[in-house]
Design a protein around this motif. Structure first.
Motif, PDB file in Angstrom:
ATOM      1  N   CYS A  28      -3.328   5.932   0.466  1.00  0.00           N
ATOM      2  CA  CYS A  28      -4.727   5.310   1.656  1.00  0.00           C
ATOM      3  C   CYS A  28      -6.362   6.336   0.776  1.00  0.00           C
ATOM      4  CB  CYS A  28      -3.832   6.843   2.609  1.00  0.00           C
ATOM      5  SG  CYS A  28      -5.554   7.047   3.304  1.00  0.00           S
TER       6      CYS A  28
ATOM      7  N   TRP B 227       1.232  10.718   5.918  1.00  0.00           N
ATOM      8  CA  TRP B 227       2.268  10.188   5.950  1.00  0.00           C
ATOM      9  C   TRP B 227       2.904  10.558   7.050  1.00  0.00           C
ATOM     10  CZ3 TRP B 227       0.346   6.015   3.813  1.00  0.00           C
ATOM     11  CH2 TRP B 227      -0.441   5.360   2.604  1.00  0.00           C
TER      12      TRP B 227
ATOM     13  N   CYS C 187      -1.681   6.659   7.003  1.00  0.00           N
ATOM     14  CA  CYS C 187      -2.026   7.981   6.647  1.00  0.00           C
ATOM     15  C   CYS C 187      -2.592   8.904   7.862  1.00  0.00           C
ATOM     16  CB  CYS C 187      -3.148   7.172   5.621  1.00  0.00           C
ATOM     17  SG  CYS C 187      -3.820   8.723   4.645  1.00  0.00           S
TER      18      CYS C 187
END
Length: 123
Positions: free
Chosen positions: A21, A35, A95
């Motif tokens: 991310c 996450w 994310c």
């Protein structure tokens, strides 16, 4: 602020994937990152979170010992290494970023979200 996930894909059970991310437009090194994942027909669930320094990390029980979260503040990027993948890990992985530090496992604690990356684990 933009969070862009990458690295998802199709993998066989027992295999590994690393999702990334990349963040832009925020002070990446000052806030916790996390996450989450969402499978079809299910609510979004917490997977892992990491503090701004990378010194503290937490995991959902379902992924503990198989997944590892990390971050590179110089690259404004957070990673999720996923090993020993199972079909039940199949989901869209998102994310999330907090403006302030302090890890949290509730989606409501996070200020910014990426668009998600699909991870599919075949049996």
């Amino acid at each position: 602020v933009q969070l862009v996930e990458s690295g998802g894909g199709l993998v066989q059970a027992g295999g590994s994937l690393r999702v990334s991310c990349a963040a832009s437009g925020l002070t990446f090194s000052s806030g916790a990152m996390a996450w989450f994942r969402q499978a079809p027909g299910k609510v979004r669930e917490f997977v892992s979170t990491i503090s701004w320094s990378g010194g503290t990390a937490y995991y959902a029980d379902s992924v503990k010992g198989r997944f590892t979260i990390s971050r590179d503040n110089a690259k404004n990027t957070v990673y999720l290494q996923m090993n020993s993948l199972k079909p039940e890990d199949t989901a869209i992985y998102y994310c999330a970023a907090k403006v302030r530090d302090g890890t949290a496992n509730s989606p409501n604690s996070y200020d910014y979200w990426g668009q998600g990356t699909q991870v599919t684990v075949s049996s």
